[in-house]
Design a protein around this motif. Structure first.
Motif, PDB file in Angstrom:
ATOM      1  N   GLU A 287      26.256  56.477  17.484  1.00 55.55           N
ATOM      2  CA  GLU A 287      26.931  56.521  18.775  1.00 55.55           C
ATOM      3  C   GLU A 287      26.452  57.635  19.696  1.00 55.55           C
ATOM      4  O   GLU A 287      26.445  57.480  20.907  1.00 55.55           O
ATOM      5  CB  GLU A 287      28.440  56.663  18.548  1.00 55.55           C
ATOM      6  CG  GLU A 287      29.048  55.480  17.811  1.00 55.55           C
ATOM      7  CD  GLU A 287      30.539  55.638  17.609  1.00 55.55           C
ATOM      8  OE1 GLU A 287      31.284  55.311  18.566  1.00 55.55           O
ATOM      9  OE2 GLU A 287      30.966  56.062  16.534  1.00 55.55           O
ATOM     10  N   SER A 306      23.050  54.111  21.478  1.00 56.98           N
ATOM     11  CA  SER A 306      23.128  53.170  22.599  1.00 56.98           C
ATOM     12  C   SER A 306      23.208  53.849  23.956  1.00 56.98           C
ATOM     13  O   SER A 306      23.512  53.211  24.951  1.00 56.98           O
ATOM     14  CB  SER A 306      24.323  52.228  22.420  1.00 56.98           C
ATOM     15  OG  SER A 306      25.521  52.975  22.283  1.00 56.98           O
ATOM     16  N   THR A 309      26.565  53.629  26.313  1.00 58.59           N
ATOM     17  CA  THR A 309      27.094  52.338  26.746  1.00 58.59           C
ATOM     18  C   THR A 309      27.546  51.536  25.537  1.00 58.59           C
ATOM     19  O   THR A 309      27.187  51.838  24.407  1.00 58.59           O
ATOM     20  CB  THR A 309      26.023  51.491  27.472  1.00 58.59           C
ATOM     21  OG1 THR A 309      25.016  51.087  26.519  1.00 58.59           O
ATOM     22  CG2 THR A 309      25.357  52.275  28.580  1.00 58.59           C
ATOM     23  N   SER A 310      28.361  50.527  25.796  1.00 55.39           N
ATOM     24  CA  SER A 310      28.632  49.552  24.755  1.00 55.39           C
ATOM     25  C   SER A 310      27.329  48.817  24.462  1.00 55.39           C
ATOM     26  O   SER A 310      26.488  48.654  25.349  1.00 55.39           O
ATOM     27  CB  SER A 310      29.699  48.557  25.222  1.00 55.39           C
ATOM     28  OG  SER A 310      30.917  49.223  25.486  1.00 55.39           O
ATOM     29  N   SER A 340      34.037  48.698  18.662  1.00 54.97           N
ATOM     30  CA  SER A 340      32.593  48.492  18.535  1.00 54.97           C
ATOM     31  C   SER A 340      32.243  47.186  17.844  1.00 54.97           C
ATOM     32  O   SER A 340      31.123  46.696  17.972  1.00 54.97           O
ATOM     33  CB  SER A 340      31.962  49.655  17.760  1.00 54.97           C
ATOM     34  OG  SER A 340      32.175  50.871  18.429  1.00 54.97           O
ATOM     35  N   GLY A 343      30.393  44.172  19.568  1.00 56.91           N
ATOM     36  CA  GLY A 343      28.947  44.096  19.737  1.00 56.91           C
ATOM     37  C   GLY A 343      28.238  43.456  18.571  1.00 56.91           C
ATOM     38  O   GLY A 343      27.081  43.039  18.693  1.00 56.91           O
ATOM     39  N   ASP A 494      35.800  48.783  27.801  1.00 56.33           N
ATOM     40  CA  ASP A 494      34.394  48.612  27.441  1.00 56.33           C
ATOM     41  C   ASP A 494      33.474  49.511  28.246  1.00 56.33           C
ATOM     42  O   ASP A 494      32.276  49.526  28.035  1.00 56.33           O
ATOM     43  CB  ASP A 494      33.957  47.144  27.675  1.00 56.33           C
ATOM     44  CG  ASP A 494      34.609  46.222  26.670  1.00 56.33           C
ATOM     45  OD1 ASP A 494      35.058  46.741  25.636  1.00 56.33           O
ATOM     46  OD2 ASP A 494      34.671  45.006  26.930  1.00 56.33           O
TER      47      ASP A 494
END
Length: 710
Positions: A287, A306, A309-310, A340, A343, A494
């Motif tokens: 993360e 990431s 961002t999601s 999470s 995703g 989100d």
């Protein structure tokens, strides 16, 4: 080398031709593309899933022998330079510099005029400015008293070594409103470029100039900086963390979206991790920035984040260039895990294999690797990693307990996830596993999956119909009027945790190789033939003629009969006076004729490395073969004739078909004119031309072995 105009725009100088040629000779296509995707050998070529569009089976072909790539899915094609231009969004000059740096080639440049300078790509200017900012911030960290006393100790407290700090190019922005901007301007950087790069903020009346009332501020002042690199290692943005306990400011700050930075397409650490991901054949997804840095320092280099961002489809596809396996590493926060999990369906839908790991409560990848060490950390991952379905079931069953309604909803949710997996065998395995875990008949799960798939198919049809209707409405609107798009539903949960964001006549006609004349006079139609708007019979034969010229032009057409005569010389002599109607083939034929009158026979390399991208793309399309002879045939000595073995016949047949196509078009045009005229003399003249063309048709058809109707 960088120069500036009086307006201060950051610009590059022109690289001389000898340097460009050195770069072309040095840039191995497989090596260059291998930095971005994992290539696998099949036959004479290398294959991968295309990095330019989403696909689940490889259609992206790289030919090391020809030095070109070609995707049979989306049509992207080019040489090593074009690949860098396409994948990085760079201009020609900046792509050359990228490859020169990779192969250690010293750039020799010449000064451009002011007009040429102003025509340079703005994107290149942004990248140059961002690279300057990276160096500036890093100098602050190691050389400025403020950086050494405030920021450097912070990184040391996080356990980062100097080597790690330099590997990730970490830095510090001074606690000053405009220290960076002033220094950048003193070094010739234009404020407009700094603003567009997301480095400087303007405040004041937007209609006024900077020199009037607008003020400039450094975006990342008083923060440690984390440069965000693209796959090739260029800095495209920054993440920054404040060191003071100031509740009025966001703890983390990201660069805004710019021409070079789109956060949904980026993974933090991908440049440092790509080779390790390819080697280990698994990508660890975390993360935070510090999670990436700590794991990398511990020797676990196949890790990315990431970037605030999601997880997005683009990020998943970026990982898929290097591996089909993802292991997601979460901390122990249940709420974060649940958020999470959304995703994970996207990873499954893209056909990748995903596993998940959760660390003990209160621990994250950064803290846990420092606590137990790298060996124990890797062992922990190997022992606790579970597939997505098992993970989801175990997590949710605790909440559902014995409640049948909650269990039913959980099963539906799991089936919805499994139904997104494109591989039927994988789906079947997961249905079996879910049936065992949930103690339910597998057939029921499959029936539910079919129902979900049908509903999705219906929804896609509705979406496609809506888009088609919308396009029809748009087409009916006056020029300049655009339908506004409905705003998407936004789930604020989100949102990212970071708060900001080149025809010549005169060709010799007396040459025709022995045994290879067509025995048909050169056809020069008295009635002009309009250029075809679609790929007609003429265009198809033009295409084949150009393909032969590009692929085999420098080769001897028939060494046994006419030694020393190239295919280029043979074809150009046979079609002298004939012009092609398809624009791209007309341009290529013109180049061949012009250079041949100068004593030059153009080879394949000239076209597949052409500076005109349209010509380059067409040349690569023509010379690229999608299929090759099976290696098993070679093993059992099954001989497959190549084009080189039958070059004379291929050229001879093409010339005949090309002349026949032009003659057929002439007869069609003559018939149309006959139908329109009532003048007896004109009709007699046209009939004479038609009968002459009909006799030519018979001669050509006899040569080709075809039947002509009466």
């Amino acid at each position: 080398m960088i120069c500036t105009t009086q307006k201060g725009v950051i610009l590059s100088m022109r690289i001389d031709e000898s340097t460009i040629e050195r770069i072309r000779q040095s840039a191995d296509i497989a090596d260059v593309i291998g930095d971005y995707v994992s290539l696998k050998k099949k036959g004479a070529n290398l294959w991968a899933c295309c990095p330019f569009h989403g696909e689940k089976s490889p259609s992206f072909s790289v030919s090391p022998a020809k030095g070109i790539y070609k995707c049979f899915g989306c049509g992207k094609a080019g040489d090593a330079i074009r690949f860098i231009m396409d994948i990085e969004g760079l201009g020609y000059g900046e792509a050359l510099r990228h490859l020169a740096k990779k192969y250690g080639i010293e750039i020799q440049e010449t000064q451009l005029s002011d007009e040429q300078q102003l025509a340079q790509n703005e994107r290149e200017s942004l990248l140059i400015a961002l690279n300057y900012a990276k160096s500036y911030y890093q100098d602050n960290l190691f050389q400025h008293e403020e950086g050494k006393n405030i920021a450097y100790p912070y990184f040391k407290e996080r356990g980062f070594s100097d080597k790690t700090i330099r590997t990730f190019e970490l830095g510090y922005s001074l606690d000053n409103w405009d220290a960076f901007t002033k220094e950048a301007v003193r070094n010739g950087y234009n404020v407009d470029i700094l603003v567009k790069a997301g480095l400087t903020i303007l405040k004041g009346n937007e209609n006024e100039t900077v020199q009037q009332n607008q003020k400039t501020f450094d975006r990342f002042r008083n923060r440690v900086t984390f440069p965000i690199h693209n796959v090739s290692g260029k800095v495209i943005a920054f993440g920054a963390r404040i060191l003071k306990n100031d509740k009025t400011q966001a703890k983390y700050l990201n660069s805004p979206e710019t021409e070079v930075y789109h956060k949904s397409n980026v993974l933090y650490g991908i440049y440092q991790a790509k080779n390790a991901i390819r080697t280990k054949d698994v990508c660890y997804l975390v993360e935070g920035y510090t999670d990436v840095i700590s794991l990398h320092q511990a020797g676990i280099e196949n890790v990315v984040a990431s970037s605030g961002t999601s997880l997005t489809i683009e990020q998943i596809r970026l990982i898929a260039r290097f591996s089909q396996n993802i292991t997601v590493l979460y901390d122990g926060d249940p709420a974060g895990i649940k958020a999470s999990l959304r995703g994970m369906d996207m990873i499954l839908e893209e056909g990748l294999n995903v596993k998940l790991v959760v660390f003990p409560e209160g621990e994250d990848p950064d803290s846990y690797v420092q606590k137990i060490g790298s060996d124990a950390f890797v062992e922990y991952i190997q022992k606790t990693a579970s597939d997505f379905i098992t993970f989801k079931a175990e997590l949710s069953l605790k909440e559902a307990g014995s409640d049948p309604f909650k269990r039913a909803e959980l099963i539906k949710d799991m089936v919805a996830s499994i139904s997104k997996i494109p591989d039927s065998i994988k789906r079947s395995v997961f249905f079996q596993k879910t049936a065992n875990l949930m103690q339910i008949d597998e057939g029921i799960l499959i029936a539910e999956s079919n129902k979900i798939s049908l509903e999705r198919s219906k929804q896609r049809e509705k979406d496609n119909q809506r888009d088609a209707n919308r396009q029809r409405l748009q087409n009916d609107l006056p020029s300049g009027v655009t339908l506004s798009k409905p705003e998407p539903n936004v789930n604020f949960d989100d949102l990212p945790s970071f708060s900001e964001e080149d025809e010549f006549s005169g060709f010799p006609t007396d040459f025709i190789p022995n045994n290879r004349t067509t025995n048909v006079q050169n056809i020069q139609p008295n009635i002009p033939v309009s250029p075809p708007k679609v790929l007609t019979g003429i265009a198809l034969q033009e295409k084949e003629c150009v393909r032969l010229l590009i692929s085999h032009g420098i080769k001897e057409v028939d060494p046994g009969v006419a030694p020393g005569v190239t295919l280029m010389q043979y074809i150009l002599s046979e079609i002298d006076g004939m012009n092609f109607g398809t624009p791209i083939y007309h341009d290529i034929l013109t180049m061949c004729r012009e250079r041949f009158t100068q004593g030059v026979v153009l080879d394949t390399k000239f076209f597949i490395s052409h500076s005109n991208p349209t010509i380059q793309q067409e040349a690569i399309n023509l010379v690229t073969e999608r299929y090759s002879a099976s290696e098993a045939w070679l093993k059992y000595e099954i001989i497959v004739p190549t084009e080189d073995d039958k070059l004379a016949d291929l050229a001879y047949q093409n010339i005949l078909r090309l002349k026949k196509a032009f003659n057929d078009q002439q007869m069609k045009d003559l018939m149309q004119q006959l139908a329109k005229t009532s003048d007896a003399d004109e009709q007699t003249h046209l009939l004479g031309l038609f009968m002459k063309a009909k006799e030519i048709e018979k001669q050509i058809s006899k040569e080709l072995g075809t039947v002509v109707g009466r």
